[in-house]
Design an enzyme around this catalytic site. Structure first.
Site, PDB file in Angstrom:
ATOM      1  N   GLY A 168       0.828  -1.201   0.000  1.00 14.82           N
ATOM      2  CA  GLY A 168       0.000   0.000   0.000  1.00 14.82           C
ATOM      3  C   GLY A 168       0.858   1.245   0.000  1.00 14.82           C
ATOM      4  CB  SER A 169      -0.055   4.712   0.653  1.00 16.99           C
ATOM      5  OG  SER A 169      -0.648   4.558   1.928  1.00 16.99           O
ATOM      6  N   PRO A 170       3.074   4.566   1.276  1.00 18.61           N
ATOM      7  CG  PRO A 170       4.827   5.643   0.181  1.00 18.61           C
ATOM      8  CD  PRO A 170       3.412   5.220   0.001  1.00 18.61           C
ATOM      9  NE  ARG A 171      -2.407   8.294   4.574  1.00 21.81           N
ATOM     10  CZ  ARG A 171      -3.271   7.635   5.346  1.00 21.81           C
ATOM     11  NH1 ARG A 171      -3.177   7.709   6.651  1.00 21.81           N
ATOM     12  NH2 ARG A 171      -4.230   6.897   4.815  1.00 21.81           N
ATOM     13  CB  VAL A 172      -1.248   2.917   5.118  1.00 22.00           C
ATOM     14  CG1 VAL A 172      -1.804   1.772   5.947  1.00 22.00           C
ATOM     15  CG2 VAL A 172      -2.335   3.938   4.835  1.00 22.00           C
ATOM     16  N   GLY A 173       2.057   2.459   5.339  1.00 21.00           N
ATOM     17  CA  GLY A 173       3.205   1.587   5.654  1.00 21.00           C
ATOM     18  C   GLY A 173       3.837   1.972   6.985  1.00 21.00           C
ATOM     19  CB  CYS A 179       2.848   0.275  -7.200  1.00 21.00           C
ATOM     20  SG  CYS A 179       3.171  -1.435  -7.617  1.00 21.00           S
ATOM     21  CD  GLU A 199       6.799  -5.734  -1.998  1.00 18.85           C
ATOM     22  OE1 GLU A 199       6.992  -4.956  -2.944  1.00 18.85           O
ATOM     23  OE2 GLU A 199       7.597  -6.649  -1.703  1.00 18.85           O
TER      24      GLU A 199
HETATM   25  P1  NAD Z   1      -3.421   2.271   1.280  1.00 19.18           P
HETATM   26  O1  NAD Z   1      -2.127   2.342   1.986  1.00 19.18           O
HETATM   27  O2  NAD Z   1      -4.411   3.369   1.452  1.00 19.18           O
HETATM   28  O3  NAD Z   1      -4.212   0.942   1.734  1.00 19.18           O
HETATM   29  C1  NAD Z   1      -3.628  -0.338   1.700  1.00 19.18           C
HETATM   30  C2  NAD Z   1      -4.306  -1.228   2.739  1.00 19.18           C
HETATM   31  O4  NAD Z   1      -4.129  -0.653   4.020  1.00 19.18           O
HETATM   32  C3  NAD Z   1      -5.802  -1.409   2.544  1.00 19.18           C
HETATM   33  O5  NAD Z   1      -6.124  -2.762   2.782  1.00 19.18           O
HETATM   34  C4  NAD Z   1      -6.416  -0.514   3.604  1.00 19.18           C
HETATM   35  O6  NAD Z   1      -7.625  -1.008   4.112  1.00 19.18           O
HETATM   36  C5  NAD Z   1      -5.360  -0.507   4.693  1.00 19.18           C
HETATM   37  N1  NAD Z   1      -5.346   0.758   5.445  1.00 19.18           N
HETATM   38  C6  NAD Z   1      -5.659   1.995   4.963  1.00 19.18           C
HETATM   39  N2  NAD Z   1      -5.512   2.918   5.945  1.00 19.18           N
HETATM   40  C7  NAD Z   1      -5.094   2.255   7.044  1.00 19.18           C
HETATM   41  C8  NAD Z   1      -4.782   2.653   8.378  1.00 19.18           C
HETATM   42  N3  NAD Z   1      -4.869   3.926   8.762  1.00 19.18           N
HETATM   43  N4  NAD Z   1      -4.391   1.699   9.253  1.00 19.18           N
HETATM   44  C9  NAD Z   1      -4.295   0.416   8.864  1.00 19.18           C
HETATM   45  N5  NAD Z   1      -4.595  -0.014   7.626  1.00 19.18           N
HETATM   46  C10 NAD Z   1      -4.994   0.883   6.726  1.00 19.18           C
HETATM   47  O7  NAD Z   1      -3.063   2.014  -0.245  1.00 19.18           O
HETATM   48  P2  NAD Z   1      -4.049   1.912  -1.481  1.00 19.18           P
HETATM   49  O8  NAD Z   1      -4.660   3.240  -1.729  1.00 19.18           O
HETATM   50  O9  NAD Z   1      -4.950   0.730  -1.318  1.00 19.18           O
HETATM   51  O10 NAD Z   1      -3.006   1.556  -2.663  1.00 19.18           O
HETATM   52  C11 NAD Z   1      -2.277   2.536  -3.317  1.00 19.18           C
HETATM   53  C12 NAD Z   1      -0.864   2.600  -2.799  1.00 19.18           C
HETATM   54  O11 NAD Z   1      -0.296   1.313  -2.760  1.00 19.18           O
HETATM   55  C13 NAD Z   1       0.051   3.395  -3.713  1.00 19.18           C
HETATM   56  O12 NAD Z   1       0.937   4.165  -2.942  1.00 19.18           O
HETATM   57  C14 NAD Z   1       0.816   2.338  -4.475  1.00 19.18           C
HETATM   58  O13 NAD Z   1       2.062   2.737  -4.975  1.00 19.18           O
HETATM   59  C15 NAD Z   1       0.951   1.289  -3.441  1.00 19.18           C
HETATM   60  N6  NAD Z   1       1.146  -0.008  -4.060  1.00 19.18           N
HETATM   61  C16 NAD Z   1       2.350  -0.617  -3.955  1.00 19.18           C
HETATM   62  C17 NAD Z   1       2.551  -1.831  -4.581  1.00 19.18           C
HETATM   63  C18 NAD Z   1       3.840  -2.577  -4.482  1.00 19.18           C
HETATM   64  O14 NAD Z   1       3.853  -3.727  -4.863  1.00 19.18           O
HETATM   65  N7  NAD Z   1       4.920  -1.985  -4.003  1.00 19.18           N
HETATM   66  C19 NAD Z   1       1.514  -2.407  -5.311  1.00 19.18           C
HETATM   67  C20 NAD Z   1       0.311  -1.747  -5.401  1.00 19.18           C
HETATM   68  C21 NAD Z   1       0.125  -0.547  -4.772  1.00 19.18           C
END
Ligand code: NAD
Length: 468
Positions: free
Chosen positions: A188-193, A244, A210
């Site tokens: 997911g996103s770096p912020r949630v990471g 991504c 990731e």
């Molecule tokens: P996101 O970080 O918003 O959400 C990812 C997951 O985290 C979801 O299941 C969501 O329910 C959960 N989540 C959201 N907020 C949360 C919180 N506050 N606490 C705990 N869990 C939470 O990401 P997204 O919008 O679903 O995806 C887009 C991002 O993911 C982009 O930055 C993209 O680059 C990245 N991404 C990376 C890869 C990779 O393989 N490196 C692949 C696809 C997407």
């Protein structure tokens, strides 16, 4: 629905009982996953079309066949991957057995995003199951049609004492993360990471992150602009740019920009017709929130190609922006949509400096007829992955690891790397209880002679010593 705490307790008990360890059990789960993909292909395609208006072509290429390929690879290699790995020994351990045992971590949490909601859920799952873990899967709540299919159908194909799908958005996932897991795999996103990593730190749980970022795409002056435009446009506008690893922006000279613009317009028209809104092959933005965010980015620089949008359909046309300032939002955040800014640089060195002044990207692309130029970009920069003269084709080679570096993430997976990610590599040495006279060299009273002998015996290079 069972409360998550009860689910976790149940899964943990199954792991402790050793249920997931036998190769036969792991193979049965992987076969179940393969059947899930085969039996429900149409439903999966429909869910992808409803969530992202993903075409059947893109769904097959980037979601279903990749997941199937990973299942097949894991089934073919499972026993070889599980085998203890013998390692070279030093003289002091010549009579012992030294090996790495691949142990499952235990209870694993996989959190997935919405942009490739099948691929990015199932490909990590293949690794976790092959490695013998119990798994909690948290699909994205935003790709809600796929979430529904995964929640309702996937458990029917897997052993439910060892596997569960848990649903929820940020709040529920935050609560889930308060529990102790033995491994967390987050995409997911770096912020949630950062949120995930902070929660994992409380339990000292290892993580794979990731993440995303801005992937530069350098185009050298010696390229055929039409070939570059075809390749960049396909990878940028695939899945309506919500990838991504998509090329996020082009770096090239003003002269190359002038040649690239008509070539990009030509590629877009050939791919999607005069009005891409009518093309069955061009996707839609996942949500209102992301649509609004992207519409804001259309105001950066100057629109050279495309730029149209329609809120009712969450449609943003394949767009190229020029005259973009580095300080504008489109160059500050990951675009994650069908918008391609072109930034001018005067030389290859300036392009490399531009890339190195920013966070390390997940992927980096360099186009040139000269392999020297491509190799200079490769050597002068760092990124999770790299592809010369194309877009994210490096992902299709599952003998290559996939993952980020720095702000684009940590850890790697795909193919055997997935199995290794979800396995603890346990260092094992088995020794005999005899030979005490030789081992006595290490005990006090210490002497310089014994120290010399021990140091020689413990040097791994001395294992081929003719004394043995
Ligand atoms: P996101 O970080 O918003 O959400 C990812 C997951 O985290 C979801 O299941 C969501 O329910 C959960 N989540 C959201 N907020 C949360 C919180 N506050 N606490 C705990 N869990 C939470 O990401 P997204 O919008 O679903 O995806 C887009 C991002 O993911 C982009 O930055 C993209 O680059 C990245 N991404 C990376 C890869 C990779 O393989 N490196 C692949 C696809 C997407």
């Amino acid at each position: 629905m069972e409360p998550p705490e009860d689910t976790l307790r149940r899964l943990r008990e199954a792991f402790r009982a050793g249920r997931t360890r036998p190769a036969e059990f792991r193979a049965a789960q992987l076969e179940g996953l393969g059947r899930f993909l085969r039996d429900n292909k149409q439903l999966l395609q429909d869910a992808l079309a409803q969530d992202l208006r993903k075409s059947a072509f893109e769904a097959e290429l980037s979601e279903i066949s990749i997941s199937q390929g990973e299942v097949k690879l894991a089934l073919r290699n499972l026993r070889a991957w599980m085998k203890d790995e013998k390692v070279p020994k030093n003289l002091a351990t010549q009579l012992d057995s030294a090996f790495i045992r691949k142990e499952p971590f235990g209870l694993v949490l996989i959190i997935a995003p919405w942009n490739y909601p099948l691929n990015l859920t199932l490909v990590p799952l293949v690794g976790a199951l092959a490695a013998g873990n119990c798994v909690v899967l948290k699909p994205s709540e935003i790709s809600k049609h796929m979430e529904k299919v995964l929640a309702e159908l996937l458990p029917r194909y897997l052993d439910q004492s060892c596997f569960a799908v848990v649903l929820g958005g940020p709040q529920e996932t935050g609560q889930l993360l308060e529990n102790k897991f033995d491994y967390i795999f987050f995409t997911g996103s770096p912020r949630v990471g950062k949120i995930v990593m902070a929660a994992a730190a409380k339990h000292l749980t290892p993580v794979t992150l990731e993440l995303g970022g801005k992937n530069p795409c350098y185009v050298h002056d010696d390229c055929n602009p039409q070939t570059v435009a075809n390749r960049v446009a396909w990878f940028r506008y695939f899945n309506a740019g919500q990838t991504c690893v998509a090329p996020d922006y082009v770096l090239c000279s003003p002269e190359m920009q002038e040649r690239l613009l008509p070539a990009l317009q030509d590629a877009i028209t050939r791919f999607y017709g005069d009005d891409p809104r009518c093309s069955p092959d061009f996707g839609r933005i996942i949500s209102e929130k992301h649509f609004q965010r992207l519409q804001g980015l259309l105001g950066c620089g100057r629109v050279a190609v495309g730029g149209q949008s329609d809120a009712r359909e969450r449609y943003i046309a394949p767009t190229v922006l020029v005259d973009v300032q580095e300080t504008e939002l489109v160059m500050q955040e990951e675009i994650f949509g069908p918008i391609l800014p072109i930034v001018n640089v005067r030389s290859l060195d300036e392009a490399i400096d531009f890339i190195n002044q920013r966070e390390k990207p997940l992927a980096l692309y360099a186009f040139s007829n000269s392999s020297q130029v491509v190799k200079r970009v490769l050597a002068g920069t760092s990124s999770g992955g790299f592809c010369g003269n194309d877009g994210f084709m490096h992902l299709s080679v599952n003998s290559l690891p996939f993952g980020g570096v720095g702000a684009s993430g940590m850890g790697r997976y795909h193919g055997k790397f997935s199995f290794d990610t979800f396995s603890h590599h346990r260092a094992c040495l088995l020794r005999p209880l005899g030979l005490e006279k030789i081992y006595a060299l290490r005990y006090p009273p210490y002497s310089p002679r014994n120290l010399r002998l021990l140091l020689t015996a413990m040097d791994v290079r001395s294992c081929s010593c003719t004394l043995l």
